[in-house]
Design an enzyme around this catalytic site. Structure first.
Site, PDB file in Angstrom:
ATOM      1  N   HIS A   1      -7.921   5.867   4.343  1.00 16.08           N
ATOM      2  CA  HIS A   1      -7.945   4.434   4.032  1.00 16.08           C
ATOM      3  C   HIS A   1      -8.093   4.228   2.532  1.00 16.08           C
ATOM      4  O   HIS A   1      -9.182   4.337   1.965  1.00 16.08           O
ATOM      5  CB  HIS A   1      -9.086   3.742   4.804  1.00 16.08           C
TER       6      HIS A   1
ATOM      7  N   GLU B   1     -11.596   6.169   2.212  1.00 13.40           N
ATOM      8  CA  GLU B   1     -12.401   6.465   3.393  1.00 13.40           C
ATOM      9  C   GLU B   1     -11.629   7.479   4.230  1.00 13.40           C
ATOM     10  O   GLU B   1     -10.468   7.237   4.588  1.00 13.40           O
ATOM     11  CB  GLU B   1     -12.644   5.187   4.209  1.00 13.40           C
TER      12      GLU B   1
ATOM     13  N   MET C   1       0.818  -1.209   0.000  1.00 14.20           N
ATOM     14  CA  MET C   1       0.000   0.000   0.000  1.00 14.20           C
ATOM     15  C   MET C   1       0.857   1.266   0.000  1.00 14.20           C
ATOM     16  O   MET C   1       0.670   2.139  -0.846  1.00 14.20           O
ATOM     17  CB  MET C   1      -0.930   0.009   1.223  1.00 14.20           C
TER      18      MET C   1
ATOM     19  N   ASN D   1     -14.760  -2.553   4.597  1.00  9.74           N
ATOM     20  CA  ASN D   1     -14.353  -3.861   5.125  1.00  9.74           C
ATOM     21  C   ASN D   1     -15.423  -4.447   6.043  1.00  9.74           C
ATOM     22  O   ASN D   1     -15.619  -5.663   6.089  1.00  9.74           O
ATOM     23  CB  ASN D   1     -13.027  -3.747   5.885  1.00  9.74           C
TER      24      ASN D   1
ATOM     25  N   ASP E   1      11.216   3.347   4.591  1.00  9.67           N
ATOM     26  CA  ASP E   1      10.994   1.984   5.094  1.00  9.67           C
ATOM     27  C   ASP E   1      12.234   1.606   5.889  1.00  9.67           C
ATOM     28  O   ASP E   1      13.115   2.448   6.101  1.00  9.67           O
ATOM     29  CB  ASP E   1      10.698   0.995   3.949  1.00  9.67           C
TER      30      ASP E   1
ATOM     31  N   LYS F   1       2.511   0.700  15.403  1.00 13.18           N
ATOM     32  CA  LYS F   1       2.125   2.005  14.859  1.00 13.18           C
ATOM     33  C   LYS F   1       2.321   3.079  15.931  1.00 13.18           C
ATOM     34  O   LYS F   1       2.859   4.153  15.651  1.00 13.18           O
ATOM     35  CB  LYS F   1       0.663   1.968  14.384  1.00 13.18           C
TER      36      LYS F   1
ATOM     37  N   ASN G   1      -6.885  -1.335  -2.381  1.00 14.24           N
ATOM     38  CA  ASN G   1      -5.882  -2.048  -3.171  1.00 14.24           C
ATOM     39  C   ASN G   1      -6.534  -2.609  -4.445  1.00 14.24           C
ATOM     40  O   ASN G   1      -7.568  -3.262  -4.325  1.00 14.24           O
ATOM     41  CB  ASN G   1      -5.362  -3.194  -2.278  1.00 14.24           C
TER      42      ASN G   1
ATOM     43  N   GLU H   1       0.071  -3.907  10.394  1.00 13.72           N
ATOM     44  CA  GLU H   1      -1.221  -3.675  11.044  1.00 13.72           C
ATOM     45  C   GLU H   1      -1.177  -4.122  12.513  1.00 13.72           C
ATOM     46  O   GLU H   1      -1.839  -5.089  12.911  1.00 13.72           O
ATOM     47  CB  GLU H   1      -2.304  -4.437  10.245  1.00 13.72           C
TER      48      GLU H   1
HETATM   49  P1  NAI Z   1       3.107  -4.626   3.785  1.00 12.71           P
HETATM   50  O1  NAI Z   1       3.487  -5.667   4.743  1.00 12.71           O
HETATM   51  O2  NAI Z   1       3.105  -4.906   2.331  1.00 12.71           O
HETATM   52  O3  NAI Z   1       4.037  -3.357   3.993  1.00 12.71           O
HETATM   53  C1  NAI Z   1       4.354  -2.807   5.240  1.00 12.71           C
HETATM   54  C2  NAI Z   1       5.730  -2.152   5.126  1.00 12.71           C
HETATM   55  O4  NAI Z   1       5.933  -1.375   6.286  1.00 12.71           O
HETATM   56  C3  NAI Z   1       6.868  -3.149   5.021  1.00 12.71           C
HETATM   57  O5  NAI Z   1       7.655  -2.872   3.886  1.00 12.71           O
HETATM   58  C4  NAI Z   1       7.654  -2.913   6.299  1.00 12.71           C
HETATM   59  O6  NAI Z   1       9.045  -3.086   6.144  1.00 12.71           O
HETATM   60  C5  NAI Z   1       7.322  -1.484   6.632  1.00 12.71           C
HETATM   61  N1  NAI Z   1       7.478  -1.130   8.030  1.00 12.71           N
HETATM   62  C6  NAI Z   1       7.047  -1.819   9.102  1.00 12.71           C
HETATM   63  N2  NAI Z   1       7.386  -1.149  10.232  1.00 12.71           N
HETATM   64  C7  NAI Z   1       8.061  -0.037   9.851  1.00 12.71           C
HETATM   65  C8  NAI Z   1       8.663   1.050  10.547  1.00 12.71           C
HETATM   66  N3  NAI Z   1       8.627   1.133  11.878  1.00 12.71           N
HETATM   67  N4  NAI Z   1       9.254   2.020   9.829  1.00 12.71           N
HETATM   68  C9  NAI Z   1       9.281   1.968   8.483  1.00 12.71           C
HETATM   69  N5  NAI Z   1       8.728   0.956   7.778  1.00 12.71           N
HETATM   70  C10 NAI Z   1       8.117  -0.026   8.444  1.00 12.71           C
HETATM   71  O7  NAI Z   1       1.681  -4.093   4.274  1.00 12.71           O
HETATM   72  P2  NAI Z   1       0.497  -3.435   3.451  1.00 12.71           P
HETATM   73  O8  NAI Z   1      -0.370  -4.481   2.914  1.00 12.71           O
HETATM   74  O9  NAI Z   1       1.064  -2.399   2.551  1.00 12.71           O
HETATM   75  O10 NAI Z   1      -0.315  -2.732   4.610  1.00 12.71           O
HETATM   76  C11 NAI Z   1       0.121  -1.541   5.232  1.00 12.71           C
HETATM   77  C12 NAI Z   1      -1.054  -0.903   5.951  1.00 12.71           C
HETATM   78  O11 NAI Z   1      -2.087  -0.645   5.023  1.00 12.71           O
HETATM   79  C13 NAI Z   1      -1.663  -1.765   7.040  1.00 12.71           C
HETATM   80  O12 NAI Z   1      -2.074  -0.915   8.076  1.00 12.71           O
HETATM   81  C14 NAI Z   1      -2.856  -2.398   6.349  1.00 12.71           C
HETATM   82  O13 NAI Z   1      -3.888  -2.727   7.245  1.00 12.71           O
HETATM   83  C15 NAI Z   1      -3.284  -1.280   5.455  1.00 12.71           C
HETATM   84  N6  NAI Z   1      -4.045  -1.649   4.255  1.00 12.71           N
HETATM   85  C16 NAI Z   1      -3.697  -2.760   3.503  1.00 12.71           C
HETATM   86  C17 NAI Z   1      -4.418  -3.081   2.377  1.00 12.71           C
HETATM   87  C18 NAI Z   1      -4.018  -4.237   1.514  1.00 12.71           C
HETATM   88  O14 NAI Z   1      -4.812  -4.629   0.652  1.00 12.71           O
HETATM   89  N7  NAI Z   1      -2.858  -4.801   1.683  1.00 12.71           N
HETATM   90  C19 NAI Z   1      -5.592  -2.273   1.953  1.00 12.71           C
HETATM   91  C20 NAI Z   1      -5.800  -1.113   2.766  1.00 12.71           C
HETATM   92  C21 NAI Z   1      -5.077  -0.846   3.878  1.00 12.71           C
END
Ligand code: NAI
Length: 684
Positions: free
Chosen positions: A440, A452, A318, A490, A337, A397, A443, A392
């Site tokens: 929000h 949202e 995301m 959701n 990241d 967070k 994807n 998540e």
């Molecule tokens: P992901 O696992 O693909 O990416 C998360 C990234 O955050 C990773 O690259 C990780 O290294 C990085 N990260 C973790 N802790 C960190 C920190 N302290 N500092 C810097 N980077 C850090 O996860 P995704 O799927 O992108 O989800 C991210 C957020 O978006 C979550 O809150 C999720 O609930 C939300 N979300 C996800 C959707 C989806 O379809 N995957 C849709 C809408 C929201």
């Protein structure tokens, strides 16, 4: 010059005897072809019929473009086919009069000419246009469940030939400058608006023969060939839309097959056909969706904070795509990241997005430059908004926020992309909790229009307003939403996905479940969707939402087993389905047909959850719930949204059906106590 202004039109006759009609509808930034504008035009054309001038040029005084189309609000007033026919027939007569003038006529176009606007231009003998990147000529009526009605289905074929004309009308996609010239939609392109007049005058003085389609296109319109062409066209449309869901594209093909774009019957047939389409549920619902979209677009307003620099933390699925989209839309973006290796795949995806969407190498370079990897978080103090898209987990967070907030500008927004965590606990340790909002995204970010805009108990309304305006700058559709479990999309998707899994556990073949949902009009089936979302995500979000709503978690043994076995869906190569090359391998259903209550079980459980959200005030009103579910999930737009669907079936009968399902399948179908709110609401 001899001047005369009639309502929206200015008429000038120059020393060469050429009449220049300029449209400038008062009080709007874009011209629309309302009935009033057409009546005024008719009044100007009548005297020219008796004493034709040397030539006539139609142009627009608006900066934005020529004419944007008919006035869609007028469509909502059409109550029956006869009144629809009268409206259309009157418009056709005005354009017939324009076409029949005994002098050369030219449309001088800049910017856009869409729908009725393009139909007006097609009634002129010639069209000249400013051939810049803004030029956009199209007939998007099909997107509203209708087809062109002011002679467009006939004249487009006559001018461009059947295949280019059908491509435009069946897809609703506009054509750009070079293609418009190639297919004869315009006769000449000029580089800037300053040369439009001279080009129009030249056509009037020279009077070249009007454009005709190439020989092959004319052959294809011959009576004997048409049935074969028809078959191909029908097959193309059927691959995308069913006749019972979307009758308009089929109606266009039928009209052409019958009349071959020839004679008065073709125009009469077009008017009768569109008059009928106006009265269909599909068209009413698509117009409703269009107006809902307009409502969301108008939500932007002025932002209390000027946002220029966006800092994104988390370069995963995301965050990476949110950063790329923000850079594409002109923002300066820093992307953070835990290591450069985690940011690089996002930069690569971003580059692909820029190349696909921007094409022009200079623009691609510009967007690429605006997006920078920033492992140290050097962009945080400059950022006007920091978007968090990391794992998540509440504590993860919170600890990130504790490090970020002291480095942020006091006016900057802190936005979270969380899909299931409430804002209040996230804001708990902040010194400026009012600045925390949810943005929000869905994807895939580039395709999904909805965002949202989540406000918690402590969110400052100005911060929510700034987030809404930012969403519009991103060209997304914002829906304001209360911090509540699963927010809206959701929350309502979960029971739908779970019901599909219950059905699977009962032994209904997966492909049968998915097919039933697609037949209903969903973009993909719920089992396939669960695999795409990721089964671990579906399982976690489902559990969190159920727990926070104080409900028992659904007993989905099959889902648990798959997750435990590492079968997480598309991303791991297997979930409910095995995935190959990004496609699910669906086993044949072996002749098993769908159980009679399958579709009601899937859809009504979702609709019932929408009613719960309405009752709880998660989203302000029923229209916004419909909009969120359509733009966030692709819920069958021709059904107008889940609540509009319930109203069209009749609220009382849906409630009775839910009671039946509750007694047979379980308490999850118990009608929500908010149904009276839906029953009393007035449909837009
Ligand atoms: P992901 O696992 O693909 O990416 C998360 C990234 O955050 C990773 O690259 C990780 O290294 C990085 N990260 C973790 N802790 C960190 C920190 N302290 N500092 C810097 N980077 C850090 O996860 P995704 O799927 O992108 O989800 C991210 C957020 O978006 C979550 O809150 C999720 O609930 C939300 N979300 C996800 C959707 C989806 O379809 N995957 C849709 C809408 C929201």
């Amino acid at each position: 010059m001899n001047n005369n202004t009639v309502g929206s039109w200015k008429s000038e006759t120059d020393s060469d005897g050429i009449v220049w009609l300029t449209l400038d509808k008062p009080g709007t930034s874009a011209n629309v072809l309302s009935s009033g504008v057409l009546i005024e035009l008719d009044g100007l054309l009548r005297p020219l019929q008796q004493s034709p001038p040397r030539g006539l040029v139609v142009t627009s005084a608006k900066k934005s473009g020529f004419i944007a189309g008919a006035d869609i609000k007028e469509f909502t007033g059409i109550t029956d086919a006869e009144s629809g026919y009268r409206l259309i027939h009157a418009g056709q007569q005005v354009l017939d009069r324009l076409e029949a003038l005994d002098c050369p006529t030219v449309a001088g176009i800049h910017g856009f000419a869409l729908g009725g606007g393009l139909e007006l231009a097609l009634a002129c003998r010639y069209r000249v246009a400013v051939g810049d990147e803004r030029l956009s000529l199209g007939l998007p009526e099909v997107l509203l469940g209708i087809h062109p009605g002011f002679g467009g289905t006939v004249r487009t074929v006559r001018i461009a030939g059947v295949r280019p004309a059908m491509e435009m009308m069946l897809t609703g996609k506009p054509v750009r400058a070079e293609k418009a010239l190639r297919i004869g939609l315009v006769d000449k392109l000029v580089p800037d608006a300053g040369q439009l007049q001279a080009a129009a005058r030249d056509f009037i003085l020279r009077r070249p023969p009007p454009h005709r389609p190439p020989f092959l296109e004319r052959v294809l319109s011959a009576g004997i060939v048409r049935p074969y062409v028809r078959r191909t066209l029908i097959a193309q449309v059927a691959a995308k839309a069913r006749r019972e869901h979307y009758p308009a594209p089929y109606a266009m093909i039928d009209l052409w097959t019958r009349f071959g774009a020839r004679g008065a019957e073709a125009f009469e047939g077009e008017a009768r056909s569109i008059a009928h389409l106006f009265t269909t549920e599909t068209s009413r619902n698509l117009v409703r969706v269009f107006l809902l979209q307009d409502r969301l677009k108008a939500m932007g307003g002025k932002s209390p904070v000027e946002i220029k620099h966006v800092h994104v933390v988390g370069a995963g699925v995301m965050g990476g795509d949110i950063a790329a989209w923000s850079a594409l839309r002109g923002f300066t973006v820093t992307l953070q990241d835990q290591s450069l290796a985690l940011v690089e795949p996002a930069l690569k995806r971003a580059r692909e997005l820029f190349e696909k969407r921007l094409r022009d190498p200079a623009k691609v370079a510009g967007a690429t430059e605006r997006l920078r990897a920033d492992i140290e978080g050097a962009g945080v103090p400059q950022a006007d908004v920091v978007i968090e898209a990391i794992f998540e987990k509440l504590e993860v967070k919170q600890s990130l926020y504790a490090r970020l907030e002291p480095r942020m500008k006091p006016t900057a927004l802190l936005a979270t992309n969380t899909s299931s965590i409430m804002l209040e606990p996230l804001a708990a340790g902040l010194s400026r909790p009012g600045q925390l909002v949810g943005l929000h995204f869905f994807n895939p970010v580039a395709q999904m229009q909805l965002i949202e805009i989540v406000h918690g108990a402590g969110t400052d309304p100005a911060a929510a307003q700034a987030a809404t305006a930012f969403a519009r700058k991103l060209d997304k559709l914002p829906v304001p939403c209360k911090s509540a479990p699963g927010f809206i999309v959701n929350r309502v998707l979960m029971p739908y996905l779970h019901e599909a899994m219950f059905l699977a556990q009962e032994g209904v073949p997966l492909a049968v479940i998915d097919k039933a949902a697609v037949d209903f009009g969903m973009p993909m089936g719920p089992i396939e969707l669960a695999d795409v979302v990721g089964l671990n995500v579906a399982s976690d979000v489902g559990e969190i939402v159920a727990r926070e709503l104080g409900r028992p978690a659904p007993d989905l043994g099959r889902l648990r087993e798959l997750v435990a076995a590492g079968k997480l869906g598309r991303k791991s190569g297997a979930g409910f389905y095995v995935w190959k090359d990004g496609k699910p391998q669906k086993p044949a259903a072996g002749g098993v047909s769908a159980p009679a209550d399958l579709i009601d079980r899937l859809i009504l459980v979702l609709v019932n959850e929408c009613v719960a959200c309405l009752r709880e005030g998660v989203v302000e009103d029923p229209d916004l719930i419909d909009a969120a579910v359509i733009f966030g999930t692709g819920f069958a737009p021709f059904r107008g949204g889940p609540l509009a669907y319930a109203r069209s079936r009749g609220v009382a009968s849906v409630v009775t059906r839910l009671q039946e399902l509750a007694s047979r399948c379980g308490a999850r179908f118990q009608p929500d106590s908010g149904w009276p709110l839906v029953a009393t609401d007035v449909k837009t």
